[in-house]
Motif scaffolding. Structure first.
Motif, short mmCIF file in Angstrom:
data_model
loop_
_atom_site.label_atom_id
_atom_site.label_comp_id
_atom_site.label_asym_id
_atom_site.label_seq_id
_atom_site.Cartn_x
_atom_site.Cartn_y
_atom_site.Cartn_z
N LYS A 163 0.82 -1.22 0.00
CA LYS A 163 0.00 0.00 0.00
C LYS A 163 0.85 1.26 0.00
N GLY A 167 3.06 0.80 10.32
CA GLY A 167 3.06 2.06 11.04
C GLY A 167 4.27 2.24 11.95
N GLU A 179 4.80 -5.51 9.21
CA GLU A 179 4.58 -5.20 7.80
C GLU A 179 4.56 -3.70 7.55
N PRO A 180 5.71 -3.06 7.70
CA PRO A 180 5.77 -1.63 7.43
C PRO A 180 5.75 -1.34 5.93
N GLY A 181 5.18 -0.23 5.57
CA GLY A 181 5.25 0.24 4.18
C GLY A 181 6.13 1.48 4.14
N GLU A 182 5.69 2.48 4.87
CA GLU A 182 6.39 3.77 4.87
C GLU A 182 7.85 3.64 5.27
N TYR A 203 3.78 6.44 -0.28
CA TYR A 203 2.41 6.98 -0.34
C TYR A 203 2.25 8.12 -1.34
C1 LIG Z 1 -1.22 0.60 5.74
C2 LIG Z 1 -1.01 -0.73 6.32
C3 LIG Z 1 0.30 -1.18 6.60
C4 LIG Z 1 1.52 -0.32 6.37
O1 LIG Z 1 1.51 0.83 7.16
P1 LIG Z 1 2.72 1.86 7.12
O2 LIG Z 1 2.19 3.02 7.91
O3 LIG Z 1 2.96 2.22 5.70
O4 LIG Z 1 3.88 1.22 7.74
C5 LIG Z 1 0.46 -2.45 7.10
N1 LIG Z 1 -0.61 -3.24 7.34
C6 LIG Z 1 -1.87 -2.84 7.09
C7 LIG Z 1 -2.99 -3.77 7.36
C8 LIG Z 1 -2.12 -1.58 6.58
O5 LIG Z 1 -3.37 -1.18 6.34
#
Ligand SMILES: *Cc1c(COP(=O)(O)O)cnc(C)c1O
Length: 382
Positions: free
Chosen positions: A45, A211, A243-246, A341
């Motif tokens: 995401k 997050g 599971e970080p994205g940012e 993002y």
């Molecule tokens: C958005 C999201 C993430 C990633 O969050 P970040 O703030 O980018 O680290 C991980 N898991 C779920 C279920 C999410 O909705």
């Protein structure tokens, strides 16, 4: 800060992911994996530049997807673990999703009951989880607070039908943070254990969601390692996922734009070949002020400009910035930290050009990996 040479040659608008900075983040994340045994996934995401996934996959264990398309991308482009969670799965997609996923996480016990048989038939090896809502969060803004009032994301303990635990649940998932440090995780973990702790001994894994701002300078990585190790020690060495994205894409490169014109309406306004609405949506949605290289706050330096996007939306304003020298038409503007993002959210609103995607390689070569044009605009419409 002096611009690296790629700024001058980048076709604008253009997101430039610097490979060296990305790898620095991945090495730090990997150090957490090595010190704790936890597995870290990339949440698509927030960052889905798949031309970097060979590199990302060297360090992380796979991808976290939010539905069919992201699961397909994770399977095709990284092909390590694929964990798929969706606020609600659809009948017509669940089998295909199950076939390509290693973990499937349902948002409610209702969805679990509806789809678990189909999912297990499609993929007997799939590991099933439920997303719970620990009802603790200190996320900085309501639109990014997964545990805010009336949140639909995850099941609260009062609505959790514990009979499902005996029917093939392997794990619990929570996601409650946004751009936060480890103290916020500790508070969430405490709430999670108070409410759902009695179920942990029946689980094979716990997913701590995203997050976690692990790669931010002031993040307390050592404390995170302690918190994960302590949790695993107290729970029979249970598997832990993050599971970080940012945090993967954090500070890995800019969005480069060009000044197209400078107009005056009681102040100086620079019109850029980018857009807040279409290319930097969080500057309006969150909202926040993007950093511009070598600029100051309005009136802090001698020459102040409002930066407007090249769309016809009056509110397409990125912000007001000041500079030591007057801006020139044709000059490049460097928006810092625009890799997470941003392009995942881009739209072709108003027909403005989608920014190109580029990778600045470790050997100092700029690879423009994607350019967009009229076909991309047209193909989204009919
Ligand atoms: C958005 C999201 C993430 C990633 O969050 P970040 O703030 O980018 O680290 C991980 N898991 C779920 C279920 C999410 O909705």
């Amino acid at each position: 800060m002096k611009n690296p040479p790629y700024i001058d040659i980048a076709p604008t608008p253009c997101y430039v992911c610097e490979e060296e900075l990305l790898e620095k983040n991945l090495i730090l994340l990997d150090s957490v994996q090595k010190a704790t045994g936890a597995k870290i996934l990339l949440a698509l995401k927030g960052f889905a530049m798949w031309s970097t996934f060979d590199l990302v996959g060297k360090y992380l264990h796979g991808t976290a997807a939010s539905g069919l398309n992201e699961a397909l991308l994770g399977r095709e482009k990284m092909n390590k673990e694929v964990h798929t969670y969706s606020p609600a799965f659809k009948e017509e997609e669940i089998e295909e999703i199950a076939k390509i996923s290693d973990h499937l996480v349902f948002n409610s016990t209702n969805q679990f009951k509806k789809f678990v048989k189909k999912a297990k038939n499609a993929n007997p090896k799939i590991s099933i989880g439920i997303r719970v809502n620990p009802e603790v969060s200190s996320a900085p803004t309501d639109i990014y607070n997964p545990c805010g009032l009336y949140s639909r994301l995850g099941t609260i303990i009062d609505e959790f039908d514990e009979s499902v635990v005996e029917n093939g649940i392997d794990g619990l998932h929570f996601h409650a943070l946004c751009e936060q440090n480890v103290d916020a995780l500790e508070a969430v973990l405490k709430g999670f254990e108070e409410k759902f702790g009695h179920l942990i001994k029946k689980m094979k894994w716990i997913n701590f969601g995203g997050g976690h701002h692990i790669t931010r300078k002031d993040y307390d990585v050592n404390r995170l390692i302690e918190v994960i190790n302590d949790f695993r020690n107290r729970h029979d060495n249970i598997a832990v996922y993050l599971e970080p994205g940012e945090a993967v894409g954090w500070q890995t490169g800019p969005l480069v734009a060009t000044v197209l014109d400078i107009v005056k309406n009681k102040m100086e306004i620079a019109i850029l070949d980018t857009s807040a609405e279409a290319h930097m949506p969080d500057t309006l949605a969150m909202p926040y002020r993007a950093m511009v290289r070598n600029s100051g706050l309005p009136n802090e330096k001698k020459y102040t400009y409002r930066f407007g996007g090249n769309t016809c939306l009056a509110g397409d304003i990125i912000g007001d910035y000041s500079f030591d020298e007057p801006l020139k038409i044709g000059q490049k503007i460097v928006f810092e930290d625009q890799i997470h993002y941003t392009f995942v959210k881009n739209t072709t609103f108003n027909g403005i050009k989608l920014p190109s995607l580029a990778i600045y390689r470790k050997n100092k070569k700029l690879d423009v990996v994607k350019e967009f044009g009229y076909e991309d605009f047209k193909n989204r419409l009919s």
